[in-house]
Design a protein around this motif. Structure first.
Motif, PDB file in Angstrom:
ATOM      1  N   LEU A  82       0.837  -1.203   0.000  1.00 15.59           N
ATOM      2  CA  LEU A  82       0.000   0.000   0.000  1.00 15.59           C
ATOM      3  C   LEU A  82       0.873   1.256   0.000  1.00 15.59           C
ATOM      4  N   VAL A  83       0.543   2.176  -0.916  1.00 16.53           N
ATOM      5  CA  VAL A  83       1.103   3.526  -0.844  1.00 16.53           C
ATOM      6  C   VAL A  83      -0.005   4.376  -0.245  1.00 16.53           C
ATOM      7  N   PRO A  84       0.116   4.726   1.037  1.00 19.83           N
ATOM      8  CA  PRO A  84      -1.016   5.361   1.720  1.00 19.83           C
ATOM      9  C   PRO A  84      -1.236   6.802   1.281  1.00 19.83           C
ATOM     10  N   GLU A  85      -2.446   7.264   1.548  1.00 22.35           N
ATOM     11  CA  GLU A  85      -2.740   8.678   1.301  1.00 22.35           C
ATOM     12  C   GLU A  85      -1.766   9.515   2.125  1.00 22.35           C
ATOM     13  N   GLY A  86      -1.248  10.580   1.537  1.00 16.92           N
ATOM     14  CA  GLY A  86      -0.312  11.428   2.275  1.00 16.92           C
ATOM     15  C   GLY A  86       1.101  10.858   2.298  1.00 16.92           C
ATOM     16  N   ARG A  87       1.307   9.757   1.598  1.00 20.32           N
ATOM     17  CA  ARG A  87       2.640   9.197   1.318  1.00 20.32           C
ATOM     18  C   ARG A  87       3.350   8.534   2.495  1.00 20.32           C
ATOM     19  N   ARG A  88       3.420   9.249   3.648  1.00 24.04           N
ATOM     20  CA  ARG A  88       4.009   8.635   4.843  1.00 24.04           C
ATOM     21  C   ARG A  88       5.387   8.013   4.611  1.00 24.04           C
ATOM     22  N   ILE A  89       6.234   8.718   3.911  1.00 22.99           N
ATOM     23  CA  ILE A  89       7.613   8.241   3.817  1.00 22.99           C
ATOM     24  C   ILE A  89       8.315   8.546   5.137  1.00 22.99           C
ATOM     25  N   ARG A 128      19.192  11.551  -5.666  1.00 20.89           N
ATOM     26  CA  ARG A 128      18.946  12.075  -4.310  1.00 20.89           C
ATOM     27  C   ARG A 128      19.167  11.029  -3.222  1.00 20.89           C
ATOM     28  N   LEU A 129      19.922  10.000  -3.507  1.00 20.23           N
ATOM     29  CA  LEU A 129      19.999   8.844  -2.597  1.00 20.23           C
ATOM     30  C   LEU A 129      20.349   9.184  -1.166  1.00 20.23           C
ATOM     31  N   THR A 130      21.271  10.131  -0.994  1.00 20.35           N
ATOM     32  CA  THR A 130      21.743  10.417   0.371  1.00 20.35           C
ATOM     33  C   THR A 130      20.987  11.591   0.996  1.00 20.35           C
ATOM     34  N   GLN A 131      20.031  12.119   0.245  1.00 19.19           N
ATOM     35  CA  GLN A 131      19.263  13.260   0.763  1.00 19.19           C
ATOM     36  C   GLN A 131      18.165  12.781   1.702  1.00 19.19           C
ATOM     37  N   ARG A 132      17.888  13.565   2.728  1.00 23.35           N
ATOM     38  CA  ARG A 132      16.778  13.203   3.618  1.00 23.35           C
ATOM     39  C   ARG A 132      15.461  13.294   2.861  1.00 23.35           C
ATOM     40  N   ALA A 133      14.639  12.288   3.041  1.00 23.86           N
ATOM     41  CA  ALA A 133      13.398  12.193   2.268  1.00 23.86           C
ATOM     42  C   ALA A 133      12.487  13.395   2.507  1.00 23.86           C
ATOM     43  N   GLY A 134      12.502  13.914   3.736  1.00 16.83           N
ATOM     44  CA  GLY A 134      11.635  15.041   4.075  1.00 16.83           C
ATOM     45  C   GLY A 134      11.966  16.315   3.316  1.00 16.83           C
ATOM     46  N   THR A 135      13.146  16.372   2.702  1.00 19.81           N
ATOM     47  CA  THR A 135      13.525  17.583   1.961  1.00 19.81           C
ATOM     48  C   THR A 135      13.177  17.476   0.474  1.00 19.81           C
ATOM     49  N   LEU A 136      12.621  16.354   0.051  1.00 22.46           N
ATOM     50  CA  LEU A 136      12.188  16.225  -1.346  1.00 22.46           C
ATOM     51  C   LEU A 136      10.909  17.021  -1.565  1.00 22.46           C
ATOM     52  N   SER A 137      10.629  17.371  -2.827  1.00 21.15           N
ATOM     53  CA  SER A 137       9.356  18.033  -3.137  1.00 21.15           C
ATOM     54  C   SER A 137       8.227  17.012  -2.982  1.00 21.15           C
ATOM     55  N   GLY A 138       6.990  17.500  -2.963  1.00 18.74           N
ATOM     56  CA  GLY A 138       5.832  16.605  -2.812  1.00 18.74           C
ATOM     57  C   GLY A 138       5.804  15.523  -3.888  1.00 18.74           C
ATOM     58  N   GLY A 139       6.065  15.934  -5.121  1.00 20.63           N
ATOM     59  CA  GLY A 139       6.043  14.977  -6.233  1.00 20.63           C
ATOM     60  C   GLY A 139       7.139  13.940  -6.094  1.00 20.63           C
ATOM     61  N   GLU A 140       8.315  14.391  -5.660  1.00 17.72           N
ATOM     62  CA  GLU A 140       9.425  13.442  -5.473  1.00 17.72           C
ATOM     63  C   GLU A 140       9.128  12.485  -4.320  1.00 17.72           C
ATOM     64  N   GLN A 141       8.481  13.002  -3.293  1.00 13.87           N
ATOM     65  CA  GLN A 141       8.115  12.127  -2.164  1.00 13.87           C
ATOM     66  C   GLN A 141       7.115  11.062  -2.617  1.00 13.87           C
TER      67      GLN A 141
END
Ligand code: ATP
Length: 237
Positions: A82-89, A128-141
């Motif tokens: 499941l890829v939940p609503e709101g992504r939750r990465i 973006r492998l070493t980048q923190r996921a929270g700093t990605l744009s919404g689309g990238e997340q």
């Protein structure tokens, strides 16, 4: 045999009767979409596959297994992601760590090959492998959330509102990826969307959920042309 079969499924949250006798099937290799207004029960329908909430009545079968008899953890191992609503990465983890987390239930022998496949499908993630996921744009997340789910090697991928809140360029990209996953990888997909127009164009079949019950079903094309669907879900949006 259908990949997924729901028959007469009811579900409740306390006094709220959220699903009222849902019948739905997903065949191997299909994209099936579920459309409906806010609160119709779309997310609930997906979550009953994981037993959260547990269906109070009815039957849910995934391949030859009765999902009402297994735990949430076992279902993840059985090949539903499941890829939940709101992504939750995992916001504080890196992109690579998120992908590693996704592979937890998968056969680790395929890990490197799976990563390579993800980089082909989602080139931005490799950059973006070493980048923190929270700093990605919404689309990238959203791309990361889909890739993380795919790392578990699911047979059935559930996407809950993947285009929600995204910029138009990413909305187009999300639907392109859904199509490509299905056509190039043979992935079976159940897609919940408020963006009915895009969803019905990409789906082989669709269901309309209203107040916890399926009120219409048909091919994507039939539903796109259906006057009730047009009036309720297409022309207003
Ligand atoms: P949305 O697009 O807004 O998520 P939805 O079609 O996915 O809508 P659900 O989230 O499945 O709808 O909600 C169906 C009904 O169940 C609604 O009446 C909602 O208020 C209720 N509901 C959903 N989750 C819970 C919960 N955790 N506890 C209590 N009630 C809930």
């Amino acid at each position: 045999m259908s990949m997924l079969t729901m028959k007469g499924v009811h579900a409740h949250y306390g006094a709220i009767h959220a699903l009222r006798g849902v019948d739905l099937t997903v065949e191997q290799g299909e994209i099936v979409t579920l459309i409906g207004a806010n609160g119709a029960g779309k997310s609930t329908l997906m979550m009953t596959l994981f037993g959260q909430p547990r269906a109070s009545e009815g039957e849910i079968r995934f391949q030859d297994q009765n999902l009402l008899k297994v735990t949430t953890h076992q279902i993840a191992r059985k090949g539903i992601a499941l890829v939940p609503e709101g992504r939750r990465i995992f916001q504080r983890m890196t992109v690579l760590e998120n992908l590693q987390m996704g592979s937890t239930f998968a056969d680790q022998a395929h890990y490197q090959d799976d990563l390579t496949r993800m980089y082909q499908m989602f080139p931005i993630l490799e950059q973006r492998l070493t980048q923190r996921a929270g700093t990605l744009s919404g689309g990238e997340q959203q791309m990361l959330a889909i890739a993380r789910a795919l790392m578990s090697r699911p047979q059935l991928l559930l996407l809950d509102e993947p285009s929600l809140g995204l910029a138009p360029i990413y909305i187009r990209q999300v639907f392109r990826i859904i199509k490509e996953l299905n056509e190039a990888w043979g992935m079976t997909i159940l897609l919940v969307e408020q963006n009915a127009h895009h969803a019905l164009r990409v789906a082989h079949r669709g269901y309309v959920l209203q107040h916890g019950a399926i009120v219409l079903a048909g091919t994507g094309k039939e539903l796109l042309e259906n006057p009730q669907v047009r009036a309720a879900y297409l022309e207003s949006g």
